[in-house]
Design a protein around this motif. Sequence first.
Motif, PDB file in Angstrom:
ATOM      1  N   LEU A  59      -3.779 -10.564   0.595  1.00 52.67           N
ATOM      2  CA  LEU A  59      -2.683  -9.850  -0.094  1.00 52.67           C
ATOM      3  C   LEU A  59      -3.037  -9.608  -1.553  1.00 52.67           C
ATOM      4  O   LEU A  59      -2.796  -8.523  -2.097  1.00 52.67           O
ATOM      5  CB  LEU A  59      -1.415 -10.701  -0.069  1.00 52.67           C
ATOM      6  N   GLU A  60      -3.612 -10.642  -2.187  1.00 57.44           N
ATOM      7  CA  GLU A  60      -3.962 -10.525  -3.613  1.00 57.44           C
ATOM      8  C   GLU A  60      -5.066  -9.483  -3.819  1.00 57.44           C
ATOM      9  O   GLU A  60      -5.009  -8.673  -4.747  1.00 57.44           O
ATOM     10  CB  GLU A  60      -4.397 -11.895  -4.147  1.00 57.44           C
ATOM     11  N   ILE A  61      -6.068  -9.502  -2.939  1.00 58.53           N
ATOM     12  CA  ILE A  61      -7.189  -8.557  -3.071  1.00 58.53           C
ATOM     13  C   ILE A  61      -6.689  -7.127  -2.865  1.00 58.53           C
ATOM     14  O   ILE A  61      -6.895  -6.248  -3.704  1.00 58.53           O
ATOM     15  CB  ILE A  61      -8.311  -8.917  -2.061  1.00 58.53           C
ATOM     16  N   VAL A  62      -6.011  -6.890  -1.743  1.00 57.61           N
ATOM     17  CA  VAL A  62      -5.569  -5.519  -1.424  1.00 57.61           C
ATOM     18  C   VAL A  62      -4.524  -5.049  -2.440  1.00 57.61           C
ATOM     19  O   VAL A  62      -4.549  -3.901  -2.895  1.00 57.61           O
ATOM     20  CB  VAL A  62      -5.041  -5.448   0.032  1.00 57.61           C
ATOM     21  N   GLY A  63      -3.640  -5.966  -2.844  1.00 54.19           N
ATOM     22  CA  GLY A  63      -2.573  -5.600  -3.782  1.00 54.19           C
ATOM     23  C   GLY A  63      -3.096  -5.233  -5.162  1.00 54.19           C
ATOM     24  O   GLY A  63      -2.391  -4.593  -5.938  1.00 54.19           O
ATOM     25  N   ASN A  64      -4.312  -5.644  -5.461  1.00 51.26           N
ATOM     26  CA  ASN A  64      -4.888  -5.327  -6.771  1.00 51.26           C
ATOM     27  C   ASN A  64      -5.782  -4.091  -6.763  1.00 51.26           C
ATOM     28  O   ASN A  64      -6.355  -3.746  -7.799  1.00 51.26           O
ATOM     29  CB  ASN A  64      -5.652  -6.534  -7.324  1.00 51.26           C
ATOM     30  N   LEU A  65      -5.908  -3.426  -5.613  1.00 50.25           N
ATOM     31  CA  LEU A  65      -6.673  -2.180  -5.574  1.00 50.25           C
ATOM     32  C   LEU A  65      -5.837  -1.070  -6.216  1.00 50.25           C
ATOM     33  O   LEU A  65      -4.619  -1.026  -6.024  1.00 50.25           O
ATOM     34  CB  LEU A  65      -7.022  -1.804  -4.132  1.00 50.25           C
ATOM     35  N   LYS A  66      -6.499  -0.187  -6.947  1.00 50.46           N
ATOM     36  CA  LYS A  66      -5.717   0.771  -7.744  1.00 50.46           C
ATOM     37  C   LYS A  66      -4.956   1.799  -6.921  1.00 50.46           C
ATOM     38  O   LYS A  66      -3.963   2.349  -7.383  1.00 50.46           O
ATOM     39  CB  LYS A  66      -6.585   1.441  -8.812  1.00 50.46           C
ATOM     40  N   VAL A  68      -3.356   1.103  -4.192  1.00 51.76           N
ATOM     41  CA  VAL A  68      -2.303   0.408  -3.432  1.00 51.76           C
ATOM     42  C   VAL A  68      -1.117   0.090  -4.344  1.00 51.76           C
ATOM     43  O   VAL A  68      -1.282  -0.480  -5.421  1.00 51.76           O
ATOM     44  CB  VAL A  68      -2.866  -0.886  -2.802  1.00 51.76           C
ATOM     45  N   ASP A  69       0.075   0.468  -3.882  1.00 46.50           N
ATOM     46  CA  ASP A  69       1.277   0.226  -4.697  1.00 46.50           C
ATOM     47  C   ASP A  69       2.035  -1.025  -4.282  1.00 46.50           C
ATOM     48  O   ASP A  69       2.664  -1.666  -5.103  1.00 46.50           O
ATOM     49  CB  ASP A  69       2.216   1.439  -4.593  1.00 46.50           C
ATOM     50  N   GLU A  70       1.980  -1.348  -2.986  1.00 41.83           N
ATOM     51  CA  GLU A  70       2.778  -2.482  -2.506  1.00 41.83           C
ATOM     52  C   GLU A  70       2.102  -3.090  -1.283  1.00 41.83           C
ATOM     53  O   GLU A  70       1.517  -2.360  -0.468  1.00 41.83           O
ATOM     54  CB  GLU A  70       4.173  -1.963  -2.116  1.00 41.83           C
ATOM     55  N   VAL A  71       2.175  -4.419  -1.172  1.00 40.42           N
ATOM     56  CA  VAL A  71       1.626  -5.096   0.006  1.00 40.42           C
ATOM     57  C   VAL A  71       2.675  -6.036   0.598  1.00 40.42           C
ATOM     58  O   VAL A  71       3.548  -6.522  -0.123  1.00 40.42           O
ATOM     59  CB  VAL A  71       0.355  -5.925  -0.322  1.00 40.42           C
ATOM     60  N   PHE A  72       2.548  -6.286   1.885  1.00 40.97           N
ATOM     61  CA  PHE A  72       3.408  -7.273   2.543  1.00 40.97           C
ATOM     62  C   PHE A  72       2.633  -7.849   3.729  1.00 40.97           C
ATOM     63  O   PHE A  72       1.622  -7.270   4.148  1.00 40.97           O
ATOM     64  CB  PHE A  72       4.732  -6.635   3.011  1.00 40.97           C
ATOM     65  N   VAL A  73       3.092  -8.988   4.225  1.00 41.03           N
ATOM     66  CA  VAL A  73       2.436  -9.599   5.384  1.00 41.03           C
ATOM     67  C   VAL A  73       3.004  -9.000   6.664  1.00 41.03           C
ATOM     68  O   VAL A  73       4.226  -9.009   6.880  1.00 41.03           O
ATOM     69  CB  VAL A  73       2.623 -11.130   5.396  1.00 41.03           C
ATOM     70  N   GLU A  74       2.111  -8.467   7.501  1.00 46.42           N
ATOM     71  CA  GLU A  74       2.527  -7.968   8.815  1.00 46.42           C
ATOM     72  C   GLU A  74       2.557  -9.163   9.764  1.00 46.42           C
ATOM     73  O   GLU A  74       1.516  -9.709  10.134  1.00 46.42           O
ATOM     74  CB  GLU A  74       1.520  -6.916   9.321  1.00 46.42           C
ATOM     75  N   GLU A  75       3.763  -9.557  10.135  1.00 44.42           N
ATOM     76  CA  GLU A  75       3.927 -10.789  10.927  1.00 44.42           C
ATOM     77  C   GLU A  75       3.735 -10.554  12.420  1.00 44.42           C
ATOM     78  O   GLU A  75       3.378 -11.465  13.142  1.00 44.42           O
ATOM     79  CB  GLU A  75       5.328 -11.391  10.704  1.00 44.42           C
ATOM     80  N   SER A  76       4.000  -9.319  12.871  1.00 38.15           N
ATOM     81  CA  SER A  76       3.884  -9.024  14.306  1.00 38.15           C
ATOM     82  C   SER A  76       3.440  -7.586  14.509  1.00 38.15           C
ATOM     83  O   SER A  76       3.915  -6.683  13.806  1.00 38.15           O
ATOM     84  CB  SER A  76       5.240  -9.236  14.982  1.00 38.15           C
ATOM     85  N   LEU A  77       2.563  -7.372  15.489  1.00 39.90           N
ATOM     86  CA  LEU A  77       2.091  -6.015  15.781  1.00 39.90           C
ATOM     87  C   LEU A  77       3.194  -5.166  16.404  1.00 39.90           C
ATOM     88  O   LEU A  77       3.095  -3.944  16.432  1.00 39.90           O
ATOM     89  CB  LEU A  77       0.901  -6.070  16.756  1.00 39.90           C
ATOM     90  N   GLU A  78       4.219  -5.833  16.898  1.00 38.82           N
ATOM     91  CA  GLU A  78       5.297  -5.117  17.596  1.00 38.82           C
ATOM     92  C   GLU A  78       6.377  -4.593  16.649  1.00 38.82           C
ATOM     93  O   GLU A  78       7.336  -3.996  17.097  1.00 38.82           O
ATOM     94  CB  GLU A  78       5.979  -6.025  18.640  1.00 38.82           C
TER      95      GLU A  78
END
Length: 137
Positions: A59-66, A68-78
């Motif tokens: 989350l920290e890595i992806v959220g710091n890419l320029k 990317v505006d927002e990140v969250f944890v995908e808890e379920s594929l469904e």
Amino acid sequence: MSKRTVITFGTFDVLHVGHIRVLQRAAALGDRLVVGVSADELNISKKGRAPVFSQEERLEIVGNLKMVDEVFVEESLELKRDYVTQFQADVLAMGNDWEGKFDFLSDICEVVYFPRTPSVSTTALIEHIARIAPEPA
Ligand code: CTP
């Protein structure tokens, strides 16, 4: 006019150029890019192994890419439909290893697939590193 939101999903473990390109292409489709980073548990159950980097680190890595505006944890594929609704996404963008798999969401958002970047994947990188740096005896 309201912002056009794009959403995408993935593990994004051991970040590589294929990840960067799909995120750049996704970001270019709108004004705001939201990324669902898959939970550790989801990877353990789907791939039989934990990611190299924990969900907090990813989350920290992806959220710091320029791009990317927002990140969250995908808890379920469904829960894709719920996430699209929750983040008010106009577009769902994925690499074409998922071609057709999310067309069922086209009633609530545009669904776009990009060609995967050839010859790179997290799995191949992990295998490559294991070959060149074997465990000490
Ligand atoms: N992706 C891509 N090109 C690659 C690798 C991944 O476009 N060479 C895209 C996928 O299509 C997906 C996103 O990056 O939309 C996240 O993919 P992910 O599964 O996290 O990466 P992989 O490298 O495919 O991981 P693995 O080898 O563990 O399956």
